[in-house]
Design an enzyme around this catalytic site. Structure first.
Site, short mmCIF file in Angstrom:
data_model
loop_
_atom_site.label_atom_id
_atom_site.label_comp_id
_atom_site.label_asym_id
_atom_site.label_seq_id
_atom_site.Cartn_x
_atom_site.Cartn_y
_atom_site.Cartn_z
N ASP A 32 0.80 -1.23 0.00
CA ASP A 32 0.00 0.00 0.00
C ASP A 32 0.83 1.28 0.00
O ASP A 32 0.49 2.23 0.70
CB ASP A 32 -0.94 0.02 1.21
CG ASP A 32 -1.96 -1.11 1.21
OD1 ASP A 32 -1.70 -2.12 0.55
OD2 ASP A 32 -2.99 -0.99 1.88
N CYS A 70 -4.75 -5.16 -3.30
CA CYS A 70 -3.79 -6.24 -3.13
C CYS A 70 -4.12 -7.53 -3.88
O CYS A 70 -3.27 -8.04 -4.63
CB CYS A 70 -3.59 -6.53 -1.65
SG CYS A 70 -5.11 -6.76 -0.72
N ASP A 231 2.96 -3.18 -3.48
CA ASP A 231 1.95 -3.94 -4.23
C ASP A 231 0.91 -3.08 -4.94
O ASP A 231 0.18 -3.59 -5.79
CB ASP A 231 1.28 -5.00 -3.35
CG ASP A 231 0.44 -4.42 -2.22
OD1 ASP A 231 0.53 -3.21 -1.95
OD2 ASP A 231 -0.32 -5.20 -1.60
N HIS A 232 0.81 -1.81 -4.61
CA HIS A 232 -0.03 -0.85 -5.36
C HIS A 232 0.17 0.51 -4.72
O HIS A 232 1.03 0.68 -3.85
CB HIS A 232 -1.51 -1.27 -5.37
CG HIS A 232 -2.09 -1.53 -4.01
ND1 HIS A 232 -2.36 -0.53 -3.11
CD2 HIS A 232 -2.43 -2.68 -3.39
CE1 HIS A 232 -2.85 -1.05 -2.01
NE2 HIS A 232 -2.89 -2.35 -2.14
#
Length: 616
Positions: A32, A70, A231-232
């Site tokens: 995140d 995710c 992851d993003h």
């Protein structure tokens, strides 16, 4: 030239295998967070370890996670396939891969690698057999056989969205000095969340340092290629869950020790930067390439390093499907400068109520200020219905708040990006145009991927054309096309025709009054739900009650699958006070069923509770 380079690199790699071991690969991952680190020019960040890794390695300026949340992001990584092509794009969904396909660790293990994951998986695809040698909190490359090359992931969760809102907190970064993006209101709560977000990245930075020191102390640093990535995008609203650059751009830093420098891409320089467009779709083929394994042809990305490196792509793509209990369909594409977004459900607001997201203080104060009319136009957009298309210039508008889709000077750019997105959807056979339940029912005993490539079971171009017409909001050009869609034999086309009427609100109910009422008896529950929501929200009182009865019946987990109950409950919730007469029936609806996949277990309960809480 590119082929000659690849052939030479493959030859050198084959020589290296004769003389020395294959490279180890270590992935250090965090959750995140976007490129909010010092190495990317963020002076507010405190990330000495990541910065030092970038100083001796190389960072990628244009890296996208493909999905802004995710589970689908990790699904992209593990499979090398876009989730909209495998039916795994919806949050915490469960789909299967064709028998001919494997997850990338399986290809590495077949090549002799010891593969460990410490420790999060969260895939939307069922694992096709044994994927990892070990995947747990105890997984470690040290457990391999003597001399065995390894691939290892260490994933740190301390920067996750849930840690942004944990209170009490001792802020290390001064909230008064944080930069608040233009889409967020500048309030103490927002500043505190952003400052805590940076604090958490600093914690992850320290953990990354421990993993690198562990490698160094073991004498393996010069034998191991290291990746650092998240992851993003940022775990705050309009970052996480939205396929803007704010939700998809991630830091990616790669270090090649001298021993394996010949596997690096041509632009690799210690302390350098690459402007190549890369995405999570490219990670599996890149990893396989670095380890001397030719990527399978079914993988949809391209290697950006190693002997099987491919030419640089012109675009990267992103998507948004169901986010927890709320349905949406968004697709996006970026090149080196612009981001184009296509909203297929413009009748939904950006900031739909998602229980998990609304636990964050920023979300709460942002929505409260909107309700009070105290936001500027850039900040209000998140709580309003979407535009069908969006176009942003990242050079002039890095916060993506000035939608330029209607600007005359952007017509050529919009046309090019629109065509690129459409071509990609056709190429991967995007099954997201089907209701979630139909992705599974049409696949039958097969897989969504195979179904998606079968025009008989999924006439994609016809369905896609109706979805584009339904979401275009261009009344004159699409009115008759939608009317015809109500009478098509394929239920997905009828579904989009009904959604087109819903998008047009009162005018849609007037224009398609007969078609919508007939659709309440359609054999497809998804068509019935779409028609019932249109009549329930915009029809007369009699029609609204008739539509509500249809939705109550479909919302029952005792009679329907979770894929029917969830959209039915969403439709009831959006009826607002018109659903009051069914309050007792809503309260009596079952909140669980043993047949519901465990990953979807709480979503129905959340919807029922939220709907009841909003009724007087």
């Amino acid at each position: 030239m590119r082929k000659a380079y690849a052939a030479a690199l493959l030859f050198l790699f084959s020589l290296s295998l004769c003389a020395q071991d294959r490279p180890n690969v270590l992935w250090i991952t965090a959750e995140d967070h976007g490129p909010h680190v010092g190495a990317y020019g963020d002076s507010y960040a405190t990330t000495p370890v990541i910065d030092a890794l970038a100083a001796k390695g190389m960072l990628y300026r244009h890296a996208w996670s493909t999905a802004p949340v995710c589970a689908p992001a990790r699904t992209t990584l593990i499979s090398g396939l876009y989730p909209p092509s495998t039916g795994s794009q919806h949050m915490r969904s469960e789909a299967r891969l064709p028998a001919s396909m494997k997850m990338y660790p399986q290809y590495l293990r077949e090549a002799g690698y010891y593969c460990t994951n410490n420790s999060k998986e969260d895939y939307n695809l069922e694992k096709p057999g044994k994927v990892w040698d070990e995947s747990s909190g105890n997984a470690h490359w040290r457990n391999r056989k003597a001399g065995q090359p390894f691939f290892a992931i260490f994933n740190f969760t301390q920067s996750h969205e849930s840690q942004v809102r944990t209170r009490p907190h001792d802020w290390q970064h001064d909230p008064a000095k944080v930069r608040v993006p233009a889409y967020h209101p500048d309030t103490p709560e927002v500043r505190q969340d952003w400052a805590q977000y940076y604090d958490n990245i600093t914690v992850v930075d320290g953990l990354a340092g421990k993993a690198l020191k562990d490698l160094e102390d073991s004498g393996l640093a010069e034998d191991t290629i290291v990746f650092y990535y998240a992851d993003h995008g940022a775990g705050l609203p309009r970052g996480k869950r939205w396929p803007y650059n704010s939700g998809l751009q991630v830091p990616v830093i790669v270090y090649f020790p001298e021993k394996w420098r010949h596997l690096a891409p041509p632009e690799y320089r210690p302390g350098g930067e690459s402007y190549r467009l890369i995405g999570f779709i490219d990670f599996a083929p890149t990893l396989l390439s670095l380890c001397g394994v030719e990527p399978p042809r079914h993988m949809q990305g391209g290697a950006f390093a190693g002997p099987y490196m491919t030419p640089e792509p012109e675009y990267q793509f992103g998507f948004r499907g169901r986010m927890d209990e709320r349905y949406d369909m968004v697709r996006s594409v970026r090149d080196g400068r612009y981001v184009y977004i296509r909203n297929y459900m413009p009748y939904r607001v950006y900031g739909q109520f998602i229980d998990y997201m609304f636990q964050t203080p920023t979300t709460q104060v942002w929505k409260a200020l909107f309700d009070q009319g105290r936001l500027n136009p850039f900040q209000e957009t998140f709580w309003e219905e979407k535009q069908p298309e969006e176009l942003y210039d990242l050079l002039e508008d890095p916060d993506e708040v000035d939608n330029r889709i209607q600007h005359p000077s952007m017509r050529a750019v919009a046309a090019r990006m629109r065509a690129a997105l459409r071509d990609w959807q056709v190429k991967i056979r995007d099954v997201g145009f089907l209701p979630e339940g139909e992705i599974h029912s049409r696949a039958g005993d097969g897989t969504p991927y195979e179904m998606g490539h079968d025009d008989y079971r999924y006439p994609m171009r016809d369905v896609m054309r109706m979805a584009e017409a339904a979401s275009s909001m261009n009344w004159e050009e699409t009115a008759e096309r939608l009317r015809e869609g109500f009478h098509e034999s394929d239920s997905a086309i009828r579904y989009w025709a009904a959604l087109g009427a819903l998008s047009r609100k009162d005018g849609g109910v007037v224009e398609y009054h007969r078609e919508l009422n007939e659709a309440l008896a359609d054999k497809s529950p998804y068509v019935r739900i779409a028609a019932a929501e249109a009549l329930g929200r915009y029809g007369d009182d009699t029609e609204a009650q008739k539509a509500l009865a249809v939705l109550i019946e479909l919302a029952s987990l005792d009679k329907n699958s979770v894929y029917v109950a969830m959209p039915a409950l969403n439709a009831i919730d959006y009826m607002d006070e018109r659903a009051f007469s069914a309050k007792e029936k809503i309260a009596a609806l079952p909140k669980e069923n043993p047949n519901v996949p465990p990953r979807l277990g709480t979503y129905v309960a959340r919807l029922i509770e939220k709907t009841l809480a909003d009724l007087p």
